[in-house]
Design a protein around this motif. Sequence first.
Motif, PDB file in Angstrom:
ATOM      1  N   ASN A  16     -16.514  -2.197   7.564  1.00 64.74           N
ATOM      2  CA  ASN A  16     -15.949  -0.936   8.077  1.00 64.74           C
ATOM      3  C   ASN A  16     -15.688   0.000   6.899  1.00 64.74           C
ATOM      4  N   PRO A  17     -16.727   0.553   6.285  1.00 64.28           N
ATOM      5  CA  PRO A  17     -16.545   1.327   5.052  1.00 64.28           C
ATOM      6  C   PRO A  17     -15.708   2.587   5.221  1.00 64.28           C
ATOM      7  N   GLU A  18     -15.471   3.014   6.458  1.00 65.08           N
ATOM      8  CA  GLU A  18     -14.629   4.184   6.677  1.00 65.08           C
ATOM      9  C   GLU A  18     -13.141   3.879   6.493  1.00 65.08           C
TER      10      GLU A  18
ATOM     11  N   TYR B  23      -3.724  -4.461  10.742  1.00 65.41           N
ATOM     12  CA  TYR B  23      -4.410  -3.298  10.166  1.00 65.41           C
ATOM     13  C   TYR B  23      -5.602  -2.899  11.022  1.00 65.41           C
ATOM     14  N   LYS B  24      -6.412  -3.871  11.445  1.00 65.83           N
ATOM     15  CA  LYS B  24      -7.571  -3.571  12.292  1.00 65.83           C
ATOM     16  C   LYS B  24      -7.142  -2.859  13.573  1.00 65.83           C
ATOM     17  N   ASP B  25      -6.107  -3.393  14.218  1.00 69.36           N
ATOM     18  CA  ASP B  25      -5.657  -2.819  15.489  1.00 69.36           C
ATOM     19  C   ASP B  25      -5.137  -1.399  15.303  1.00 69.36           C
ATOM     20  N   LEU B  26      -4.294  -1.208  14.296  1.00 78.64           N
ATOM     21  CA  LEU B  26      -3.678   0.102  14.090  1.00 78.64           C
ATOM     22  C   LEU B  26      -4.696   1.132  13.630  1.00 78.64           C
ATOM     23  N   TRP B  27      -5.660   0.711  12.833  1.00 75.68           N
ATOM     24  CA  TRP B  27      -6.715   1.643  12.407  1.00 75.68           C
ATOM     25  C   TRP B  27      -7.518   2.112  13.628  1.00 75.68           C
TER      26      TRP B  27
ATOM     27  N   ALA C  60     -15.367  -5.267  -7.057  1.00 73.01           N
ATOM     28  CA  ALA C  60     -16.493  -6.204  -7.062  1.00 73.01           C
ATOM     29  C   ALA C  60     -16.708  -6.839  -5.691  1.00 73.01           C
ATOM     30  N   ALA C  61     -15.643  -6.956  -4.915  1.00 73.46           N
ATOM     31  CA  ALA C  61     -15.743  -7.547  -3.574  1.00 73.46           C
ATOM     32  C   ALA C  61     -16.243  -6.552  -2.533  1.00 73.46           C
ATOM     33  N   GLY C  62     -16.484  -5.320  -2.947  1.00 80.18           N
ATOM     34  CA  GLY C  62     -17.029  -4.328  -2.036  1.00 80.18           C
ATOM     35  C   GLY C  62     -16.013  -3.420  -1.384  1.00 80.18           C
ATOM     36  N   ILE C  63     -14.775  -3.436  -1.861  1.00 84.47           N
ATOM     37  CA  ILE C  63     -13.755  -2.511  -1.355  1.00 84.47           C
ATOM     38  C   ILE C  63     -13.878  -1.186  -2.109  1.00 84.47           C
ATOM     39  N   ASP C  64     -14.027  -0.109  -1.374  1.00 87.89           N
ATOM     40  CA  ASP C  64     -14.102   1.229  -1.969  1.00 87.89           C
ATOM     41  C   ASP C  64     -12.660   1.697  -2.212  1.00 87.89           C
TER      42      ASP C  64
ATOM     43  N   HIS D 223      -8.320   8.561   0.703  1.00 91.22           N
ATOM     44  CA  HIS D 223      -9.723   8.877   0.465  1.00 91.22           C
ATOM     45  C   HIS D 223      -9.906  10.364   0.185  1.00 91.22           C
ATOM     46  N   GLN D 224      -9.218  11.210   0.987  1.00 93.58           N
ATOM     47  CA  GLN D 224      -9.296  12.654   0.765  1.00 93.58           C
ATOM     48  C   GLN D 224      -8.699  13.046  -0.577  1.00 93.58           C
TER      49      GLN D 224
END
Length: 296
Positions: free
Chosen positions: A67-69, A36-40, A135-139, A288-289
């Motif tokens: 990485n909140p984005e 996921y990190k790589d593809l993002w 609660a873990a900080g995932i938006d 998100h949009q």
Amino acid sequence: MKPNPLLKKLGYSDTDRLVIIHADDIGMCQASIQAYKDLWAFGTISSGAVMVPCAWFPSVAQMCRENPEMDMGVHATLNSEWESYRWGPVSTREAGSGLMDEAVYFHQWNDAVIENAKEEAVAAELNTQVERALAAGIDVTHIDSHMGTIMNAKFVQSYLQAGVSRLIPNMLPRASAQGFAMMGVDENELAVYMPILSQLEAQGIPMLDGLFSMPLEHDEDHVSVAKKILSEVPAGITHFILHPSVDTPELRAISPDWKARVANYNAFMSDALKKFIEQEEIKLIGYHQIRNAMRS
């Protein structure tokens, strides 16, 4: 088929092809997180969903906080399908919930969940998974379904309620959408869903025009497979699923389909596929949009 009303709400025309390129099973193992990190960073995915009950969930949460984005939803999980690596519910260990098999893990397959799980236990489990992610900080940008289990008519109300009550969109097809077969919905269930889906759309619930998925049955030329599928997505908004993972000993030990997961990853890390997406004038969006439009 009427154009999807969500298109104009998002600022697009009725003929635009919007695609959510979506990485499933994030946190199932470490290999999925690195993928996921790589593809993002590479720019060929626009969303993903975390499996909250899995052992690597805390690492996904840390990644999202840093990485909140990143666009990350909750992959509503009621199954634990592998033989040598398994997980169980986060809401209960009560046998009477029907959520677990005799080994106290989630049932492996959909039929066992549908036959045994109490509806109220499924609702509690899903809400606990969403609340734990928040609660873990995932938006949390959306809620979708691992193996399609929670989309069964017995549980779908809990699925919808978990999203609507928080103004978080569900992965949900329109009545006219392509791809119902991918969700395992048979003709009888489809007849039940159609009036419900039409009513939800009339109420302004965000919905999708297409559901497509990369194969997990083979690892042959996934770049060409992806090009073919992407060339056929309809006008509107499509949820396009892949299950990417980098090649690790852990992944090989867990997943009989590890080669296909690595092939998914390699395809979407290729310059050829990235260029193809640009040439096809496919517009990548995330949930998100859609969530922002829903909340407006």
